[in-house]
Design an enzyme around this catalytic site. Structure first.
Site, mmCIF file in Angstrom:
data_model
loop_
_atom_site.group_PDB
_atom_site.id
_atom_site.type_symbol
_atom_site.label_atom_id
_atom_site.label_comp_id
_atom_site.label_asym_id
_atom_site.label_seq_id
_atom_site.Cartn_x
_atom_site.Cartn_y
_atom_site.Cartn_z
ATOM 1 N N ASP A 37 13.032 -30.746 9.467
ATOM 2 C CA ASP A 37 14.395 -30.334 9.784
ATOM 3 C C ASP A 37 14.917 -29.459 8.660
ATOM 4 O OD1 ASP A 37 16.584 -31.702 11.952
ATOM 5 O OD2 ASP A 37 17.472 -30.649 10.238
ATOM 6 N N ASP A 60 12.413 -24.757 8.270
ATOM 7 C CA ASP A 60 13.126 -23.845 9.159
ATOM 8 C C ASP A 60 12.078 -23.319 10.134
ATOM 9 O OD1 ASP A 60 14.342 -21.750 10.459
ATOM 10 O OD2 ASP A 60 15.438 -21.063 8.691
ATOM 11 N N VAL A 61 12.181 -23.709 11.386
ATOM 12 C CA VAL A 61 11.111 -23.388 12.346
ATOM 13 C C VAL A 61 10.938 -21.887 12.562
ATOM 14 C CG1 VAL A 61 11.167 -25.590 13.579
ATOM 15 C CG2 VAL A 61 12.666 -23.713 14.331
ATOM 16 N N SER A 138 15.473 -26.827 28.497
ATOM 17 C CA SER A 138 16.775 -27.309 28.963
ATOM 18 C C SER A 138 16.914 -26.927 30.427
ATOM 19 C CB SER A 138 17.911 -26.646 28.174
ATOM 20 O OG SER A 138 19.143 -26.837 28.849
ATOM 21 N N TYR A 151 20.877 -18.781 25.291
ATOM 22 C CA TYR A 151 20.265 -20.117 25.356
ATOM 23 C C TYR A 151 19.410 -20.255 26.628
ATOM 24 C CZ TYR A 151 20.251 -25.298 25.096
ATOM 25 O OH TYR A 151 19.909 -26.623 25.030
ATOM 26 N N LYS A 155 15.438 -20.919 26.655
ATOM 27 C CA LYS A 155 14.884 -22.136 27.245
ATOM 28 C C LYS A 155 13.959 -21.823 28.423
ATOM 29 C CE LYS A 155 16.600 -25.405 24.653
ATOM 30 N NZ LYS A 155 15.702 -25.966 23.617
HETATM 31 P P1 NAP Z 1 21.490 -31.524 17.648
HETATM 32 O O1 NAP Z 1 22.048 -32.897 17.631
HETATM 33 O O2 NAP Z 1 22.365 -30.384 17.277
HETATM 34 O O3 NAP Z 1 20.145 -31.493 16.773
HETATM 35 C C1 NAP Z 1 19.439 -30.318 16.577
HETATM 36 C C2 NAP Z 1 18.613 -30.462 15.325
HETATM 37 O O4 NAP Z 1 17.859 -29.237 15.150
HETATM 38 C C3 NAP Z 1 19.470 -30.633 14.071
HETATM 39 O O5 NAP Z 1 18.948 -31.658 13.263
HETATM 40 C C4 NAP Z 1 19.342 -29.280 13.384
HETATM 41 O O6 NAP Z 1 19.417 -29.341 11.973
HETATM 42 C C5 NAP Z 1 17.944 -28.872 13.788
HETATM 43 N N1 NAP Z 1 17.735 -27.428 13.608
HETATM 44 C C6 NAP Z 1 18.539 -26.419 13.953
HETATM 45 N N2 NAP Z 1 18.008 -25.240 13.588
HETATM 46 C C7 NAP Z 1 16.820 -25.525 12.991
HETATM 47 C C8 NAP Z 1 15.803 -24.740 12.404
HETATM 48 N N3 NAP Z 1 15.913 -23.394 12.339
HETATM 49 N N4 NAP Z 1 14.715 -25.360 11.894
HETATM 50 C C9 NAP Z 1 14.610 -26.716 11.937
HETATM 51 N N5 NAP Z 1 15.551 -27.516 12.482
HETATM 52 C C10 NAP Z 1 16.640 -26.925 13.003
HETATM 53 O O7 NAP Z 1 20.959 -31.147 19.124
HETATM 54 P P2 NAP Z 1 20.372 -32.051 20.309
HETATM 55 O O8 NAP Z 1 21.408 -32.141 21.342
HETATM 56 O O9 NAP Z 1 19.718 -33.265 19.785
HETATM 57 O O10 NAP Z 1 19.270 -31.027 20.871
HETATM 58 C C11 NAP Z 1 17.884 -31.157 20.591
HETATM 59 C C12 NAP Z 1 17.145 -30.219 21.521
HETATM 60 O O11 NAP Z 1 17.408 -30.582 22.872
HETATM 61 C C13 NAP Z 1 17.544 -28.766 21.379
HETATM 62 O O12 NAP Z 1 16.425 -27.916 21.522
HETATM 63 C C14 NAP Z 1 18.499 -28.570 22.545
HETATM 64 O O13 NAP Z 1 18.572 -27.231 22.933
HETATM 65 C C15 NAP Z 1 17.857 -29.450 23.581
HETATM 66 N N6 NAP Z 1 18.746 -29.874 24.637
HETATM 67 C C16 NAP Z 1 19.850 -30.643 24.372
HETATM 68 C C17 NAP Z 1 20.680 -31.010 25.423
HETATM 69 C C18 NAP Z 1 21.908 -31.866 25.226
HETATM 70 O O14 NAP Z 1 22.644 -32.076 26.202
HETATM 71 N N7 NAP Z 1 22.182 -32.364 24.032
HETATM 72 C C19 NAP Z 1 20.399 -30.599 26.734
HETATM 73 C C20 NAP Z 1 19.276 -29.826 26.957
HETATM 74 C C21 NAP Z 1 18.450 -29.477 25.915
HETATM 75 P P3 NAP Z 1 20.827 -29.181 11.188
HETATM 76 O O15 NAP Z 1 21.801 -30.035 11.886
HETATM 77 O O16 NAP Z 1 20.496 -29.616 9.820
HETATM 78 O O17 NAP Z 1 21.184 -27.733 11.303
#
Ligand code: NAP
Length: 243
Positions: A37, A60-61, A138, A151, A155
């Site tokens: 992360d 950082d991915v 997503s 987005y 996705k």
């Molecule tokens: P989240 O709580 O915001 O967590 C995202 C994580 O990714 C955070 O720990 C963030 O780190 C990390 N991150 C961001 N940019 C990064 C980078 N460049 N390199 C490494 N790590 C990075 O989001 P989430 O809701 O759990 O989402 C997780 C995944 O599920 C995402 O791909 C999202 O698009 C997908 N998704 C989520 C939902 C939903 O409803 N929540 C629905 C569909 C899909 P920092 O916080 O330290 O920046």
């Protein structure tokens, strides 16, 4: 015997939300997990709570060196069996207002990030003759969402990446699948305006948002031998929304 006994996994963006729930789920079923992360301190806190331990790496991915370092950290545990490309951000704006910076930011983290991690991990998995990559797409990538051209494109791109890499790697024993979550309760969705949240809720046949653990359980299925004959598939975890 646990489902992932003796296996090692990488979860990107594993410090919080769906990534954290996934790291905990894979660990509960026997895996050691590299939590990769941007925020190494929070990633370390997750690793500290894992039964078999693992490693926290600042990653950082978008950076190919960071992707390779995350894979190397997993190799240090003994093997690279599972990679979950979960790291994500949103930069919502309608097409009229969407800046190139916000387009690039979202495409870079989701699509380029998943590509770089897959490339680095596949190099090891091919030689092992075993591996499972799970890409967190997503439902936005299936139907397209207003205010999310960046987005939704990223996705949807992850689905293409999933199918192309699944075909390339199948004969080497490496499976690649994707998950399309719907509305899941995390920091990403807590930021939604109430009227936007209510609109999304009205679209869900099951009448509720999902929890991160409900996505993690599906990732566990795709990461483990329970899904030994699945590759190139996309599983929707949406409570029936946009089926
Ligand atoms: P989240 O709580 O915001 O967590 C995202 C994580 O990714 C955070 O720990 C963030 O780190 C990390 N991150 C961001 N940019 C990064 C980078 N460049 N390199 C490494 N790590 C990075 O989001 P989430 O809701 O759990 O989402 C997780 C995944 O599920 C995402 O791909 C999202 O698009 C997908 N998704 C989520 C939902 C939903 O409803 N929540 C629905 C569909 C899909 P920092 O916080 O330290 O920046």
């Amino acid at each position: 015997m646990k489902l992932l006994e003796g296996r090692n996994a990488i979860v990107t963006g594993g410090a919080q939300g769906i990534g954290r729930a996934t790291a905990l789920m894979l660990a509960e079923h026997g895996a050691r997990v590299v939590v990769a992360d941007l925020d190494e301190r929070t990633a370390q806190a997750v690793v500290d709570g894992l039964p078999q331990g693992g490693a926290a790496v600042r990653c950082d991915v978008r950076d190919p060196d960071d992707a390779r370092a995350a894979v190397a950290a997993c190799q240090d545990l003994g093997s690279v069996d599972v990679v979950v490309n979960n790291a994500g951000i949103t930069r919502d704006a309608t097409l009229r207002k969407l800046t190139m910076a916000d387009w690039d930011a979202v495409l870079d983290v989701h699509l380029k990030g998943a590509f770089l991690m897959s490339q680095a991990a596949a190099a090891v998995m091919r030689e092992q003759g075993r591996g499972a990559i799970v890409n967190i797409s997503s439902i936005s990538g299936k139907v397209g969402m207003i205010g999310q051209a960046n987005y939704s494109a990223a996705k949807a791109g992850m689905v293409g990446l999933t199918k192309a890499t699944a075909k390339e790697l199948a004969h080497r024993g490496v499976r690649v699948n994707a998950v399309q979550p719907g509305l899941i309760r995390t920091a990403m969705t807590e930021a939604l305006r109430q009227d936007v949240w209510d609109q999304k809720m009205s679209e869900i046949p099951m009448g509720r948002a999902g929890e991160p653990e409900e996505v993690a359980k599906v990732v566990l299925f795709l990461a483990s031998d329970l899904s030994s004959y699945l590759t190139g598939t996309v599983l929707e975890v949406t409570g029936g929304r946009f089926m």
